[in-house]
Design a protein around this motif. Structure first.
Motif, PDB file in Angstrom:
ATOM      1  N   CYS A 228     -20.427   6.095 -23.297  1.00 32.52           N
ATOM      2  CA  CYS A 228     -19.647   4.905 -23.650  1.00 32.52           C
ATOM      3  C   CYS A 228     -18.161   5.108 -23.350  1.00 32.52           C
ATOM      4  N   THR A 229     -17.648   6.301 -23.618  1.00 32.93           N
ATOM      5  CA  THR A 229     -16.240   6.575 -23.353  1.00 32.93           C
ATOM      6  C   THR A 229     -15.928   6.460 -21.865  1.00 32.93           C
ATOM      7  N   VAL A 230     -16.792   7.051 -21.035  1.00 30.55           N
ATOM      8  CA  VAL A 230     -16.586   6.985 -19.582  1.00 30.55           C
ATOM      9  C   VAL A 230     -16.639   5.538 -19.098  1.00 30.55           C
ATOM     10  N   LEU A 231     -17.624   4.769 -19.575  1.00 33.39           N
ATOM     11  CA  LEU A 231     -17.778   3.385 -19.121  1.00 33.39           C
ATOM     12  C   LEU A 231     -16.651   2.490 -19.633  1.00 33.39           C
ATOM     13  N   ILE A 236     -11.623  -0.425 -18.490  1.00 30.47           N
ATOM     14  CA  ILE A 236     -10.203  -0.667 -18.779  1.00 30.47           C
ATOM     15  C   ILE A 236      -9.356  -0.399 -17.537  1.00 30.47           C
ATOM     16  N   PHE A 237      -9.579   0.757 -16.911  1.00 26.94           N
ATOM     17  CA  PHE A 237      -8.807   1.109 -15.722  1.00 26.94           C
ATOM     18  C   PHE A 237      -9.020   0.095 -14.602  1.00 26.94           C
ATOM     19  N   LEU A 238     -10.265  -0.330 -14.447  1.00 26.92           N
ATOM     20  CA  LEU A 238     -10.593  -1.271 -13.366  1.00 26.92           C
ATOM     21  C   LEU A 238      -9.940  -2.635 -13.605  1.00 26.92           C
ATOM     22  N   ILE A 239     -10.058  -3.150 -14.813  1.00 27.23           N
ATOM     23  CA  ILE A 239      -9.512  -4.475 -15.135  1.00 27.23           C
ATOM     24  C   ILE A 239      -7.989  -4.477 -15.048  1.00 27.23           C
ATOM     25  N   VAL A 240      -7.358  -3.456 -15.635  1.00 28.92           N
ATOM     26  CA  VAL A 240      -5.894  -3.400 -15.619  1.00 28.92           C
ATOM     27  C   VAL A 240      -5.364  -3.240 -14.198  1.00 28.92           C
ATOM     28  N   SER A 241      -6.002  -2.383 -13.409  1.00 21.94           N
ATOM     29  CA  SER A 241      -5.539  -2.184 -12.031  1.00 21.94           C
ATOM     30  C   SER A 241      -5.724  -3.448 -11.207  1.00 21.94           C
ATOM     31  N   TYR A 242      -6.812  -4.159 -11.439  1.00 17.06           N
ATOM     32  CA  TYR A 242      -7.043  -5.416 -10.709  1.00 17.06           C
ATOM     33  C   TYR A 242      -5.988  -6.458 -11.082  1.00 17.06           C
ATOM     34  N   CYS A 243      -5.729  -6.606 -12.374  1.00 11.85           N
ATOM     35  CA  CYS A 243      -4.713  -7.568 -12.817  1.00 11.85           C
ATOM     36  C   CYS A 243      -3.325  -7.176 -12.319  1.00 11.85           C
TER      37      CYS A 243
END
Length: 453
Positions: A228-231, A236-243
């Motif tokens: 769960c921590t990895v996912l 979080i990293f994916l969404i923030v970097s995309y935004c």
């Protein structure tokens, strides 16, 4: 034998909070400019590649945490699978990663806070952070758990605000939304070199395994928490970097100012939302500092548990490291030792400390994958096709990916790591009288009692 044991109070959500605090959700902004430029403006894709790579090793940690739910993480797994000598050297390498991460965090706190309050010397913030982190660790894991949730919440508030403000104020045409995700063959080399850098952002899921003896159902809660921590971190990293790319699509602006790229993005979001760039910058600074503090706190927690496990085995002095506080149920002498070692943050430079972090983690990643193969497929047990896929192919991929990550290490990191390992080998020769005697080890009955507890 120590009669006092640590408290089994950590639930799966608490373990997840611990892992996220260690990894720092806002840590994405640390390497934002560097990897954005390397990936030609495709940072979200680089994170997808990184998540896929890390996932194989995370699965191996889950397998071993279920099989050996004891403190020590990679050290304990390798010690029980490949023997005391190999286990000791892996544990010694692992210590390098865990010991220097708190120092890195203290240095960052000193730099950031001194920059903000320049009338106060940086060493005051370093010592204040070190003292408060050590006190929290000394007083118990339940207090650490509560503080983790609080500090993670503060970071989450910033992330949610950042995402909402971005999506409400940027151009959301199909072309703009697809731009960060559309890659060409020319982008591949940069994407993979960027992914190698980003793997270091996921260091911390393995720290969850050090809390096996403080988890209320370690065989079930540890694997769940690791995955769960990895996912969650990956999302979080994916969404923030995309935004961030939607808010500031002109990634070529960062070629000459990679270090300040994240601040430019944060200010841009503040400006387009009319909250003001300075407001978002200040909020980001505050949230990032709390995240770094939480990482320092959890890093000290983890390394003290590794010392505790090695002290219990007898490869480190038991009278210091195999001691549990009768009231707080914490390895208090190990915590004090880590705090004293962390005083090096008053004299070390940030660049040198950064170079020391990744070596030990990659040693641990490589050997935990190998542990799964030997533990589940070793011996004369019948091997089915599903077993070969689950316990053979997946960890083998994890080993290969870990070996590939070795190629991304800087020369300084490799040099420091090998020197550290050489000291460990000399100490191993001392412990074994030049391999003429066996390493001390935990009593089998005590080990079984811990696993069944």
């Amino acid at each position: 034998m120590s009669a006092i044991k640590m408290k089994r109070v950590l639930t799966t959500p608490a373990l997840i909070a611990f892992g996220l605090a260690y990894m720092v959700p806002l840590g994405i902004f640390t390497t934002y400019g560097e990897v954005t430029v390397a990936s030609n403006g495709h940072l979200p894709i680089a994170y997808i590649i990184t998540l896929a790579m890390i996932f194989f090793t995370a699965l191996s940690y889950c397998r071993m945490a279920n099989k050996l739910p004891i403190a020590g993480s990679a050290y304990s797994y390798v010690q029980r699978t490949f023997g005391g000598k190999v286990g000791f050297l892996v544990g010694w390498a692992q210590i390098l990663d865990y010991l220097f991460l708190p120092i890195l965090n203290y240095l960052v706190l000193g730099i950031y806070l001194h920059d903000r309050f320049d009338c106060i010397p940086a060493y005051v913030f370093v010592l204040g952070s070190l003292f408060s982190v050590s006190i929290l660790n000394y007083l118990g894991i339940k207090l650490i758990n509560w503080v983790n949730f609080t500090l993670n919440f503060f970071q989450v508030v910033f992330i949610v605000l950042f995402v909402i403000l971005t999506l409400n104020n940027v151009n959301l045409t199909p072309e703009a939304m697809a731009k960060p995700l559309l890659i060409t063959t020319d982008d591949f080399s940069g994407l993979f070199s960027g992914a190698a850098i980003l793997c270091l952002a996921f260091l911390g899921f393995d720290a969850i395994a050090t809390l096996a003896e403080e988890s209320n159902d370690a065989k079930k809660s540890l694997p769940k928490a690791i995955l769960c921590t990895v996912l969650i971190a990956g999302c979080i990293f994916l969404i923030v970097s995309y935004c961030a790319h939607l808010a500031y699509p002109e990634w070529t602006d960062f070629i000459d100012n990679k270090d300040t790229a994240s601040l430019d993005v944060v200010r841009r979001v503040g400006d387009i939302s009319q909250l003001g760039g300075e407001f978002m910058y200040n909020f980001f600074q505050a949230a990032y500092v709390t995240g770094v503090f939480a990482s320092a706190m959890t890093a000290q927690t983890s390394v003290s548990r590794i010392f505790y496990a090695m002290g219990r085995e007898g490869v480190l002095p038991k009278q210091i490291f195999y001691k549990i506080h009768p009231r707080f149920r914490t390895p208090y002498l190990s915590i004090i030792f880590v705090a004293c070692f962390s005083l090096l943050s008053l004299v070390l430079e940030l660049g040198l400390v950064v170079s020391m972090i990744s070596f030990g983690a990659l040693v641990a990643f490589t050997f935990v994958n190998l542990c799964v193969i030997k533990s589940y497929l070793g011996g004369n047990a019948k091997k089915t096709v599903p077993m070969l896929l689950k316990y053979g192919l997946i960890p083998t991929i994890g080993v290969l990916l870990s070996l590939w990550l070795w190629t991304s290490l800087e020369t300084t990191a490799m040099t420091v790591g090998l020197i550290w390992l050489a000291f460990g080998f000399c100490y191993l020769l001392y412990l074994t009288k030049c391999f003429t005697k066996s390493l001390p080890s935990i009593d089998p009955n005590e080990l079984n009692s811990i696993i069944k507890d």
